[in-house]
Scaffold this motif. Sequence first.
Motif, PDB file in Angstrom:
ATOM      1  N   THR A  59     -88.595-142.911 -25.897  1.00 58.05           N
ATOM      2  CA  THR A  59     -87.507-143.833 -26.243  1.00 58.05           C
ATOM      3  C   THR A  59     -86.425-143.822 -25.170  1.00 58.05           C
ATOM      4  OG1 THR A  59     -87.948-143.584 -28.609  1.00 58.05           O
ATOM      5  CG2 THR A  59     -85.753-144.370 -27.995  1.00 58.05           C
ATOM      6  N   ALA A  60     -86.037-142.637 -24.710  1.00 51.34           N
ATOM      7  CA  ALA A  60     -85.002-142.517 -23.674  1.00 51.34           C
ATOM      8  C   ALA A  60     -85.448-143.154 -22.365  1.00 51.34           C
ATOM      9  CB  ALA A  60     -84.651-141.047 -23.456  1.00 51.34           C
ATOM     10  N   GLN A  63     -85.258-146.891 -22.809  1.00 48.97           N
ATOM     11  CA  GLN A  63     -83.869-147.352 -22.838  1.00 48.97           C
ATOM     12  C   GLN A  63     -83.290-147.473 -21.436  1.00 48.97           C
ATOM     13  OE1 GLN A  63     -82.074-144.528 -25.533  1.00 48.97           O
ATOM     14  NE2 GLN A  63     -82.394-145.871 -27.294  1.00 48.97           N
ATOM     15  N   GLU A  64     -83.754-146.652 -20.526  1.00 48.71           N
ATOM     16  CA  GLU A  64     -83.317-146.736 -19.135  1.00 48.71           C
ATOM     17  C   GLU A  64     -83.645-148.113 -18.556  1.00 48.71           C
ATOM     18  OE1 GLU A  64     -81.549-145.050 -15.675  1.00 48.71           O
ATOM     19  OE2 GLU A  64     -81.576-144.342 -17.732  1.00 48.71           O
ATOM     20  N   GLU A  66     -83.781-150.841 -20.537  1.00 49.32           N
ATOM     21  CA  GLU A  66     -83.313-151.758 -21.575  1.00 49.32           C
ATOM     22  C   GLU A  66     -84.466-152.258 -22.441  1.00 49.32           C
ATOM     23  OE1 GLU A  66     -80.766-154.728 -19.800  1.00 49.32           O
ATOM     24  OE2 GLU A  66     -79.461-153.195 -18.934  1.00 49.32           O
ATOM     25  N   ASN A  68     -87.332-150.880 -25.762  1.00 53.16           N
ATOM     26  CA  ASN A  68     -87.420-149.958 -26.892  1.00 53.16           C
ATOM     27  C   ASN A  68     -88.876-149.849 -27.338  1.00 53.16           C
ATOM     28  OD1 ASN A  68     -87.964-152.055 -28.903  1.00 53.16           O
ATOM     29  ND2 ASN A  68     -85.827-152.642 -28.586  1.00 53.16           N
TER      30      ASN A  68
END
Length: 126
Positions: A59-60, A63-64, A66, A68
């Motif tokens: 997830t992280a 997110q980097e 943009e 999900n």
Amino acid sequence: MIKQVETVKAPAAVGPYSQAVISKGQVYCSGMLPLNPESGNIPGSTVEEQTKQVLENITALLQELELNLEDVIKTTIFLDSIDTFQQVNQIYGEYFSNHKPARSCVEVAAIPKGALVEIEGIAQMD
């Protein structure tokens, strides 16, 4: 053109590879281990705890960019024992509840760092 993806929000690669690469609008995430990105240690001794950490790391990383988990189109799960399939499935289903990407799951002889689970994935950018 292939672009490498690196973030401190997910564990650093434990070998000569990228956390992920982007090619033609797809993100290919390398196998993610259940490592805490700050300490580099595996938090927890159960497959449930480790699966949560892996999915948080994925997830992280997304997110980097943009993205999900709903952008994930395929995952592969590697287990040190197929006997933990149901426990992993339970946690996996909490993260992929409505959106269900294609998936494979296999038992392997060993996972780096003595982990119980590793997950890789492909996400679509557009």
